[in-house]
Design a protein around this motif. Sequence first.
Motif, PDB file in Angstrom:
ATOM      1  N   TYR A 107      48.649  32.901 -16.719  1.00 10.14           N
ATOM      2  CA  TYR A 107      47.672  33.956 -16.488  1.00 10.14           C
ATOM      3  C   TYR A 107      47.193  34.451 -17.840  1.00 10.14           C
ATOM      4  O   TYR A 107      47.805  34.177 -18.879  1.00 10.14           O
ATOM      5  CB  TYR A 107      48.294  35.102 -15.691  1.00 10.14           C
ATOM      6  CG  TYR A 107      49.307  35.922 -16.457  1.00 10.14           C
ATOM      7  CD1 TYR A 107      49.008  37.196 -16.925  1.00 10.14           C
ATOM      8  CD2 TYR A 107      50.579  35.414 -16.722  1.00 10.14           C
ATOM      9  CE1 TYR A 107      49.929  37.946 -17.629  1.00 10.14           C
ATOM     10  CE2 TYR A 107      51.516  36.151 -17.433  1.00 10.14           C
ATOM     11  CZ  TYR A 107      51.191  37.414 -17.884  1.00 10.14           C
ATOM     12  OH  TYR A 107      52.113  38.161 -18.590  1.00 10.14           O
ATOM     13  N   GLU A 108      46.100  35.194 -17.833  1.00  9.17           N
ATOM     14  CA  GLU A 108      45.573  35.761 -19.066  1.00  9.17           C
ATOM     15  C   GLU A 108      46.099  37.183 -19.205  1.00  9.17           C
ATOM     16  O   GLU A 108      45.777  38.055 -18.393  1.00  9.17           O
ATOM     17  CB  GLU A 108      44.041  35.745 -19.046  1.00  9.17           C
ATOM     18  CG  GLU A 108      43.428  36.068 -20.399  1.00  9.17           C
ATOM     19  CD  GLU A 108      41.922  35.855 -20.428  1.00  9.17           C
ATOM     20  OE1 GLU A 108      41.286  36.282 -21.413  1.00  9.17           O
ATOM     21  OE2 GLU A 108      41.394  35.255 -19.456  1.00  9.17           O
ATOM     22  N   ASP A 109      46.921  37.401 -20.207  1.00  7.48           N
ATOM     23  CA  ASP A 109      47.556  38.695 -20.447  1.00  7.48           C
ATOM     24  C   ASP A 109      46.675  39.504 -21.408  1.00  7.48           C
ATOM     25  O   ASP A 109      46.784  39.378 -22.623  1.00  7.48           O
ATOM     26  CB  ASP A 109      48.953  38.469 -21.034  1.00  7.48           C
ATOM     27  CG  ASP A 109      49.761  39.751 -21.144  1.00  7.48           C
ATOM     28  OD1 ASP A 109      49.347  40.773 -20.552  1.00  7.48           O
ATOM     29  OD2 ASP A 109      50.814  39.725 -21.818  1.00  7.48           O
ATOM     30  N   ILE A 110      45.794  40.311 -20.840  1.00  8.00           N
ATOM     31  CA  ILE A 110      44.811  41.056 -21.639  1.00  8.00           C
ATOM     32  C   ILE A 110      45.380  42.427 -21.963  1.00  8.00           C
ATOM     33  O   ILE A 110      45.623  43.244 -21.070  1.00  8.00           O
ATOM     34  CB  ILE A 110      43.478  41.185 -20.887  1.00  8.00           C
ATOM     35  CG1 ILE A 110      42.904  39.787 -20.602  1.00  8.00           C
ATOM     36  CG2 ILE A 110      42.483  42.028 -21.691  1.00  8.00           C
ATOM     37  CD1 ILE A 110      41.703  39.783 -19.702  1.00  8.00           C
ATOM     38  N   ARG A 111      45.589  42.674 -23.251  1.00  6.82           N
ATOM     39  CA  ARG A 111      46.221  43.907 -23.711  1.00  6.82           C
ATOM     40  C   ARG A 111      45.248  44.695 -24.582  1.00  6.82           C
ATOM     41  O   ARG A 111      44.744  44.168 -25.571  1.00  6.82           O
ATOM     42  CB  ARG A 111      47.494  43.589 -24.508  1.00  6.82           C
ATOM     43  CG  ARG A 111      48.591  42.924 -23.669  1.00  6.82           C
ATOM     44  CD  ARG A 111      49.712  42.411 -24.568  1.00  6.82           C
ATOM     45  NE  ARG A 111      50.792  41.812 -23.796  1.00  6.82           N
ATOM     46  CZ  ARG A 111      52.021  42.330 -23.698  1.00  6.82           C
ATOM     47  NH1 ARG A 111      52.318  43.449 -24.350  1.00  6.82           N
ATOM     48  NH2 ARG A 111      52.955  41.731 -22.975  1.00  6.82           N
ATOM     49  N   TYR A 112      45.044  45.956 -24.209  1.00  2.47           N
ATOM     50  CA  TYR A 112      44.170  46.826 -24.981  1.00  2.47           C
ATOM     51  C   TYR A 112      45.001  47.815 -25.795  1.00  2.47           C
ATOM     52  O   TYR A 112      45.988  48.374 -25.294  1.00  2.47           O
ATOM     53  CB  TYR A 112      43.229  47.619 -24.065  1.00  2.47           C
ATOM     54  CG  TYR A 112      42.229  46.777 -23.319  1.00  2.47           C
ATOM     55  CD1 TYR A 112      41.414  45.864 -23.984  1.00  2.47           C
ATOM     56  CD2 TYR A 112      42.086  46.883 -21.941  1.00  2.47           C
ATOM     57  CE1 TYR A 112      40.480  45.091 -23.302  1.00  2.47           C
ATOM     58  CE2 TYR A 112      41.163  46.112 -21.248  1.00  2.47           C
ATOM     59  CZ  TYR A 112      40.364  45.216 -21.936  1.00  2.47           C
ATOM     60  OH  TYR A 112      39.444  44.454 -21.255  1.00  2.47           O
ATOM     61  N   GLU A 113      44.580  48.029 -27.024  1.00  2.00           N
ATOM     62  CA  GLU A 113      45.158  49.116 -27.801  1.00  2.00           C
ATOM     63  C   GLU A 113      44.581  50.430 -27.273  1.00  2.00           C
ATOM     64  O   GLU A 113      43.540  50.463 -26.622  1.00  2.00           O
ATOM     65  CB  GLU A 113      44.828  48.951 -29.286  1.00  2.00           C
ATOM     66  CG  GLU A 113      45.369  47.670 -29.908  1.00  2.00           C
ATOM     67  CD  GLU A 113      46.887  47.576 -29.880  1.00  2.00           C
ATOM     68  OE1 GLU A 113      47.553  48.647 -29.801  1.00  2.00           O
ATOM     69  OE2 GLU A 113      47.423  46.451 -29.933  1.00  2.00           O
ATOM     70  N   ARG A 114      45.271  51.521 -27.574  1.00  2.00           N
ATOM     71  CA  ARG A 114      44.840  52.818 -27.054  1.00  2.00           C
ATOM     72  C   ARG A 114      43.406  53.160 -27.469  1.00  2.00           C
ATOM     73  O   ARG A 114      42.635  53.716 -26.678  1.00  2.00           O
ATOM     74  CB  ARG A 114      45.785  53.910 -27.560  1.00  2.00           C
ATOM     75  CG  ARG A 114      47.185  53.834 -26.977  1.00  2.00           C
ATOM     76  CD  ARG A 114      47.205  54.294 -25.543  1.00  2.00           C
ATOM     77  NE  ARG A 114      48.550  54.287 -24.981  1.00  2.00           N
ATOM     78  CZ  ARG A 114      48.868  54.689 -23.763  1.00  2.00           C
ATOM     79  NH1 ARG A 114      47.911  55.135 -22.963  1.00  2.00           N
ATOM     80  NH2 ARG A 114      50.103  54.645 -23.324  1.00  2.00           N
ATOM     81  N   ASN A 115      43.055  52.805 -28.696  1.00  2.00           N
ATOM     82  CA  ASN A 115      41.707  53.165 -29.172  1.00  2.00           C
ATOM     83  C   ASN A 115      40.619  52.271 -28.580  1.00  2.00           C
ATOM     84  O   ASN A 115      39.434  52.517 -28.793  1.00  2.00           O
ATOM     85  CB  ASN A 115      41.649  53.131 -30.702  1.00  2.00           C
ATOM     86  CG  ASN A 115      41.994  51.766 -31.282  1.00  2.00           C
ATOM     87  OD1 ASN A 115      42.154  50.793 -30.555  1.00  2.00           O
ATOM     88  ND2 ASN A 115      42.119  51.692 -32.595  1.00  2.00           N
ATOM     89  N   GLU A 116      40.998  51.236 -27.843  1.00  2.00           N
ATOM     90  CA  GLU A 116      40.022  50.361 -27.193  1.00  2.00           C
ATOM     91  C   GLU A 116      39.758  50.756 -25.741  1.00  2.00           C
ATOM     92  O   GLU A 116      38.779  50.328 -25.137  1.00  2.00           O
ATOM     93  CB  GLU A 116      40.516  48.910 -27.221  1.00  2.00           C
ATOM     94  CG  GLU A 116      40.706  48.318 -28.595  1.00  2.00           C
ATOM     95  CD  GLU A 116      41.273  46.920 -28.529  1.00  2.00           C
ATOM     96  OE1 GLU A 116      40.664  46.001 -29.091  1.00  2.00           O
ATOM     97  OE2 GLU A 116      42.347  46.740 -27.893  1.00  2.00           O
ATOM     98  N   TRP A 117      40.676  51.555 -25.185  1.00  2.00           N
ATOM     99  CA  TRP A 117      40.655  51.802 -23.749  1.00  2.00           C
ATOM    100  C   TRP A 117      39.375  52.473 -23.283  1.00  2.00           C
ATOM    101  O   TRP A 117      38.819  52.113 -22.233  1.00  2.00           O
ATOM    102  CB  TRP A 117      41.867  52.630 -23.360  1.00  2.00           C
ATOM    103  CG  TRP A 117      41.863  53.179 -21.968  1.00  2.00           C
ATOM    104  CD1 TRP A 117      42.077  54.465 -21.589  1.00  2.00           C
ATOM    105  CD2 TRP A 117      41.633  52.462 -20.740  1.00  2.00           C
ATOM    106  NE1 TRP A 117      42.008  54.607 -20.231  1.00  2.00           N
ATOM    107  CE2 TRP A 117      41.730  53.377 -19.671  1.00  2.00           C
ATOM    108  CE3 TRP A 117      41.342  51.134 -20.439  1.00  2.00           C
ATOM    109  CZ2 TRP A 117      41.555  53.025 -18.345  1.00  2.00           C
ATOM    110  CZ3 TRP A 117      41.161  50.767 -19.111  1.00  2.00           C
ATOM    111  CH2 TRP A 117      41.275  51.695 -18.078  1.00  2.00           C
TER     112      TRP A 117
END
Length: 212
Positions: A34-44
């Motif tokens: 699967y594609e594990d897409i992780r955002y940093e807090r400043n990207e949310w």
Amino acid sequence: MPTASMSTYKLYYFNGGGRAEVSRLIFAAVGKKYEDIRYERNEWSSHKSEMPLGQMPVLEVDGTKLPQSLSIARFLAKQFQLAEKYVSARWEPDETKRDELTKKFLAEELPKHLQNLETLGKLYGNGGPFFVGNYLTWADLYFYDILETLLYANENCLNNYAWLKQNRAEVEKQPKVAEYLKNRPKTEFERTKLTNIYTLAFFLHLVLHDIE
């Protein structure tokens, strides 16, 4: 209609464990890419409008987005035959009350519920190390994930529960899970401080009602 093995999956969450981790563990346990897409807090903030309900985690399956952590985990468990039922966990929003409840829970409630889980694991595990039917289900994966929070709060909480300690060790021994745990990003993501009675009640309900 695509089958579970044919479908494509994307999991959206912050760059940490938290409420997406049980779903990541399910993917790892069944060996599904699967594609594990992780955002940093400043990207949310720039992605919030893309998510149903404006929340994460979100699972995208063949272009359709599914919100809410337990709904996602239940869906994946059903897709990959690690099912089934759940009870919603509830969390106290007030920080002062949360800290008070945490202390009370760890001292008074946790030992009782761990003992119940120890007893149920031995009763329904058919002599093996897993909660249901002597094979890995998402109950084991969910308990493993919640145990990370419990052990963070009290590293000795399992000392008197040999079966639960074995259950945790056996989950870690699963080759695909072990590979995931070894390679998952190391983050400083703050774990929820309160693991309360409703969360443990989830497991009691799961074990008592899923044995059919």
